[in-house]
Motif scaffolding. Structure first.
Motif, PDB file in Angstrom:
ATOM      1  N   LEU A  30      45.021  30.069  36.715  1.00  0.00           N
ATOM      2  CA  LEU A  30      44.856  30.878  37.931  1.00  0.00           C
ATOM      3  C   LEU A  30      46.116  31.665  38.249  1.00  0.00           C
ATOM      4  N   VAL A  48      42.369  33.216  45.494  1.00  0.00           N
ATOM      5  CA  VAL A  48      41.249  32.767  44.671  1.00  0.00           C
ATOM      6  C   VAL A  48      40.111  32.382  45.615  1.00  0.00           C
ATOM      7  N   GLN A  50      36.941  31.903  44.416  1.00  0.00           N
ATOM      8  CA  GLN A  50      36.037  31.047  43.654  1.00  0.00           C
ATOM      9  C   GLN A  50      36.593  30.891  42.253  1.00  0.00           C
ATOM     10  N   ALA A  51      36.496  29.690  41.695  1.00  0.00           N
ATOM     11  CA  ALA A  51      36.912  29.467  40.306  1.00  0.00           C
ATOM     12  C   ALA A  51      36.074  28.347  39.710  1.00  0.00           C
ATOM     13  N   LYS A  52      35.701  28.541  38.467  1.00  0.00           N
ATOM     14  CA  LYS A  52      34.928  27.534  37.749  1.00  0.00           C
ATOM     15  C   LYS A  52      35.546  27.386  36.360  1.00  0.00           C
ATOM     16  N   GLU A  78      37.313  36.587  34.114  1.00  0.00           N
ATOM     17  CA  GLU A  78      36.855  35.630  33.118  1.00  0.00           C
ATOM     18  C   GLU A  78      37.975  35.406  32.127  1.00  0.00           C
ATOM     19  N   ALA A  87      36.883  29.997  31.749  1.00  0.00           N
ATOM     20  CA  ALA A  87      36.851  29.981  33.212  1.00  0.00           C
ATOM     21  C   ALA A  87      36.339  31.303  33.737  1.00  0.00           C
ATOM     22  N   THR A  88      35.775  31.259  34.945  1.00  0.00           N
ATOM     23  CA  THR A  88      35.321  32.459  35.637  1.00  0.00           C
ATOM     24  C   THR A  88      35.683  32.318  37.109  1.00  0.00           C
ATOM     25  N   GLY A  89      35.649  33.430  37.812  1.00  0.00           N
ATOM     26  CA  GLY A  89      35.906  33.341  39.234  1.00  0.00           C
ATOM     27  C   GLY A  89      36.008  34.692  39.898  1.00  0.00           C
TER      28      GLY A  89
END
Length: 96
Positions: A30, A48, A50-52, A78, A87-89
């Motif tokens: 991040l 941030v 949102q983060a996955k 991404e 990861a995406t967000g």
């Protein structure tokens, strides 16, 4: 914007994350995304929203970071390692 980054095999985060099976902490990924957003847009106030995280990242892996505009003025991101999504967000501008 798109940029590549090879995770340094001697990154200091590996010392405690995790002994015997080092992986890159999500906060390191991040931080890199936020740095890219600031560099690309000339604005450092991104947060941030949102983060996955979809898979762990090991030392020395080559990552590709990509930032994309969203319809609401945020930045989607991404992170990929080869063909795999890591990861995406979404980043948004900090409201002051």
């Amino acid at each position: 914007m798109q940029a590549e980054w090879q995770v340094p095999a001697d990154h200091p985060a590996f010392a405690g994350h995790f002994p015997g099976r080092p992986i890159v902490p999500g906060v390191v990924l991040l931080d890199r995304v936020l740095w890219m957003a600031g560099r690309e847009r000339g604005f450092t106030g991104w947060t941030v929203a949102q983060a996955k995280f979809l898979r762990p990242v090991a030392p020395a892996e080559m990552l590709v970071f990509r930032l994309m505009d969203t319809p609401r003025g945020a930045l989607g991101f991404e992170i990929r390692c080869g063909d795999e999504l890591v990861a995406t967000g979404v980043l948004q501008q900090e409201v002051r």
